[in-house]
Design an enzyme around this catalytic site. Sequence first.
Site, short mmCIF file in Angstrom:
data_model
loop_
_atom_site.label_atom_id
_atom_site.label_comp_id
_atom_site.label_asym_id
_atom_site.label_seq_id
_atom_site.Cartn_x
_atom_site.Cartn_y
_atom_site.Cartn_z
N HIS A 38 0.84 -1.20 0.00
CA HIS A 38 0.00 0.00 0.00
C HIS A 38 0.88 1.26 0.00
O HIS A 38 0.60 2.23 -0.70
CB HIS A 38 -0.88 0.06 1.26
CG HIS A 38 -1.84 -1.07 1.41
ND1 HIS A 38 -1.69 -2.06 2.37
CD2 HIS A 38 -2.97 -1.37 0.73
CE1 HIS A 38 -2.70 -2.91 2.27
NE2 HIS A 38 -3.48 -2.53 1.30
N GLN A 154 -8.81 -7.65 -10.06
CA GLN A 154 -9.44 -6.41 -9.57
C GLN A 154 -9.05 -5.23 -10.47
O GLN A 154 -9.89 -4.40 -10.81
CB GLN A 154 -8.99 -6.17 -8.13
CG GLN A 154 -9.33 -4.80 -7.58
CD GLN A 154 -9.12 -4.72 -6.08
OE1 GLN A 154 -9.91 -5.26 -5.32
NE2 GLN A 154 -8.07 -4.05 -5.65
N SER A 186 0.56 -9.00 1.47
CA SER A 186 -0.91 -8.99 1.51
C SER A 186 -1.32 -8.86 2.97
O SER A 186 -0.65 -9.43 3.86
CB SER A 186 -1.42 -10.32 0.95
OG SER A 186 -2.75 -10.55 1.39
O1 PAF Z 1 -7.89 -4.06 -2.80
C1 PAF Z 1 -8.61 -3.77 -1.81
O2 PAF Z 1 -8.11 -3.57 -0.72
C2 PAF Z 1 -10.11 -3.65 -1.99
O3 PAF Z 1 -10.60 -4.61 -2.86
C3 PAF Z 1 -10.55 -2.25 -2.43
C4 PAF Z 1 -10.01 -1.86 -3.79
C5 PAF Z 1 -10.09 -1.23 -1.39
C6 PAF Z 1 -12.08 -2.19 -2.51
O4 PAF Z 1 -12.66 -2.47 -1.27
#
Ligand code: PAF
Length: 310
Positions: A38, A154, A186
């Site tokens: 992140h 995603q 993760s």
């Molecule tokens: O990747 C994630 O953490 C989630 O799928 C997201 C994009 C924040 C949507 O809830």
Amino acid sequence: MLQVITSIEDIKQRIKAFKENQLSIGFIPTMGALHEGHLSLVRQARKENDKVVVSIFVNPLQFGINEDFTQYPRAFDNDCKLLSKEGVDIVFNPKAPEIYPNGFCTSVIMEHLEDKLCGKSRPGHFRGVATIVLKLLNLINPDIAYFGQKDFQQTVVIKRVVADLNLDVNIKVLPTIRNKEGLALSSRNAYLSETEKKDALCLYKALIRAQTMVNAGTKNTKEITAEMEKIINNSKSAKIDYISIVNPETLEAVPEVQHGDVAALAVRIGKTRLIDNIILFFLIAVMWINLNVQEIQSCSGSANFSSHRM
Ligand code: PAF
């Protein structure tokens, strides 16, 4: 200074003020329990925008009934410390009723993408993801939204939603961050014991094997996935959900690897379901691109060429 906002009304007001002052906004949607993956997105956003907004919201809509919604790691105070250090401007941390008030019944359906790969064993998951991401993009109205390559499906789903619904946002996908042994970072790694963490390295080993086979000239995806399967099955606690080599836009399985196709897998290590992927490349194509870049650079002196696939 980091500001925590929990209501839709307040976030709308702050965003309106940014827009009135013509400040660009970088946005990273997250479910918290933040790690270096992140933070790599946050750092990129910090470099490229005047303001950085991070959302922390464990989205109930993307969890199935028997999934880990209640156990999902929550570490809000520590997350805020990390984001504050990175110079983030706003954390948007709404409660579920703020996002899904009584009567909420609208969701985003993607006909050809949500039933593939992870969608097969997580029905409804990508609907939940697409719906919350669309809502957040509407609220934050960012110039750029950042996502990690680790959640490959995603990213494909979100790019599709943005294109299909004509959203005015640039989606940037940044490389997966791994620990020094190769395990993709993760939030769910927190569920793994030390032994399971070692077992989980089989995901990365299998992906590397796929690329090595492609380097050696193998294109047949059945041969490649069979080798990957062997590697995973060597790990005691591993149980394969799927291994597939797919087109990076349609997510259709391909019989022969093309440059840029993606090897993706989901594997249970004990009770924890992990996903990972690799963009497969042909060395010859990379060399050709590099040669051309050098040529363009020596002609123009200042060319800036990059492809997220390399
Ligand atoms: O990747 C994630 O953490 C989630 O799928 C997201 C994009 C924040 C949507 O809830």
